[in-house]
Design a protein around this motif. Structure first.
Motif, PDB file in Angstrom:
ATOM      1  N   THR A 255      81.679-100.820 -48.537  1.00 38.18           N
ATOM      2  CA  THR A 255      82.503-101.133 -47.491  1.00 38.18           C
ATOM      3  C   THR A 255      82.101-100.359 -46.073  1.00 38.18           C
ATOM      4  N   SER A 256      81.653 -99.186 -46.187  1.00 36.04           N
ATOM      5  CA  SER A 256      81.175 -98.480 -45.121  1.00 36.04           C
ATOM      6  C   SER A 256      79.847 -98.926 -44.455  1.00 36.04           C
ATOM      7  N   THR A 257      78.895 -99.424 -45.542  1.00 38.52           N
ATOM      8  CA  THR A 257      77.750-100.112 -45.097  1.00 38.52           C
ATOM      9  C   THR A 257      77.868-101.510 -44.403  1.00 38.52           C
ATOM     10  N   ILE A 258      78.922-102.070 -44.781  1.00 37.81           N
ATOM     11  CA  ILE A 258      79.133-103.581 -44.221  1.00 37.81           C
ATOM     12  C   ILE A 258      79.728-103.163 -42.737  1.00 37.81           C
ATOM     13  N   MET A 259      80.715-102.496 -42.587  1.00 35.99           N
ATOM     14  CA  MET A 259      81.343-102.219 -41.501  1.00 35.99           C
ATOM     15  C   MET A 259      80.445-101.311 -40.208  1.00 35.99           C
TER      16      MET A 259
END
Length: 276
Positions: A255-259
């Motif tokens: 999730t952190s990577t995508i955002m």
């Protein structure tokens, strides 16, 4: 170079205690394994205190790192036989070099984030992350995306746990990291006019519809319980990552990577338009 031959040696015993969170807290130090991780710590200015080496296991890269550290750090070097070195090394690491270093100061009141550079700041807030490996993976992608700082809110796991350092490939040393309460972090962000975005499964709008080009903080929650209700209210915008399959959520590292990369994409697009 001193030689340690007994596991009862006080230096050796203190280094072994750094495998545990309690030992790291009590000594104000951390232990670093892996040549890439050690080299990145060195490049990022981490202060080496002690070097533990096993000559029979050292590569040319390890010898180069030791030579450089001895030239630029006021650190002591200890020679260990293979048996003792295997006890001090973490997991299956067999690089012939282990480093004990001072822990960076993670108090927010020592922040190097002055008000001037905050116009384009991108801050990632991690609330009560439990698994050090997830923490490290988040740091790795955050470093790649150019995140300004990471706020570890109400910490459960140690930022400088050996698994976190390993999963980050040493990038945990490259980003400003601060540990404090969610309350203090939220007050800090609001007082400095950050937009605050949270990732929630039940949010109404998609993450790519948000404007993340200015002062922006992205807040992510615990692996099991998700983000607490503390990170809600009129100052906070919730966003979701749309799911097309059976899964209704992603782990915190993904999730952190995508955002953060969406935030980076938006900022790069803005820079391109400004240049035109």
């Amino acid at each position: 170079m001193q030689t340690i031959t007994s596991s009862n040696n006080p230096k050796f015993r203190n280094a072994i205690r750094l495998h545990e969170s309690r030992g790291r807290r009590q000594q104000g130090r951390m232990i670093i394994f892996g040549l890439n991780e050690i080299d990145r710590a060195r490049q990022c200015g981490i202060k080496f205190v002690e070097l533990y080496v096993c000559p029979e296991m050292m590569s040319d890269q390890a010898r180069s790192i030791v030579a450089d550290a001895q030239s630029h750090h006021s650190s002591n070097t200890y020679n260990l036989p293979v048996g003792l070195f295997q006890r001090i090394a973490f997991g299956s690491r067999a690089d012939g070099l282990v480093v004990v270093a001072d822990r960076p100061d993670t108090r927010l009141n020592k922040s190097s984030l002055s008000d001037n550079p905050l116009d384009q700041a991108l801050i990632l807030v991690l609330e009560s992350i439990e698994k050090p490996g997830n923490m490290g993976a988040v740091f790795r992608s955050a470093d790649a995306a150019g995140v300004t700082a990471i706020f570890v809110a109400d910490p459960v796991s140690d930022v400088f746990h050996p698994n976190a350092i390993r999963a980050s490939l040493g990038s945990v040393f490259a980003i400003d990291v601060f540990c404090d309460t969610s309350q203090n972090f939220r007050e800090y962000l609001i007082s400095r006019n950050f937009s605050i975005t949270t990732a929630r499964v039940n949010a109404q709008q998609n993450y790519f519809d948000l404007n993340m080009t200015g002062r922006c903080a992205i807040v992510l929650g615990n692996e099991q319980a998700g983000l607490s209700d503390f990170w809600s209210g009129p100052e906070v915008v919730a966003a979701r990552i749309p799911m097309r399959g059976m899964s209704d959520s992603l782990n915190v590292a993904m999730t952190s990577t995508i955002m953060v990369f969406e935030a980076r994409r938006q900022r790069s697009a803005n820079e391109t338009r400004s240049a035109d």
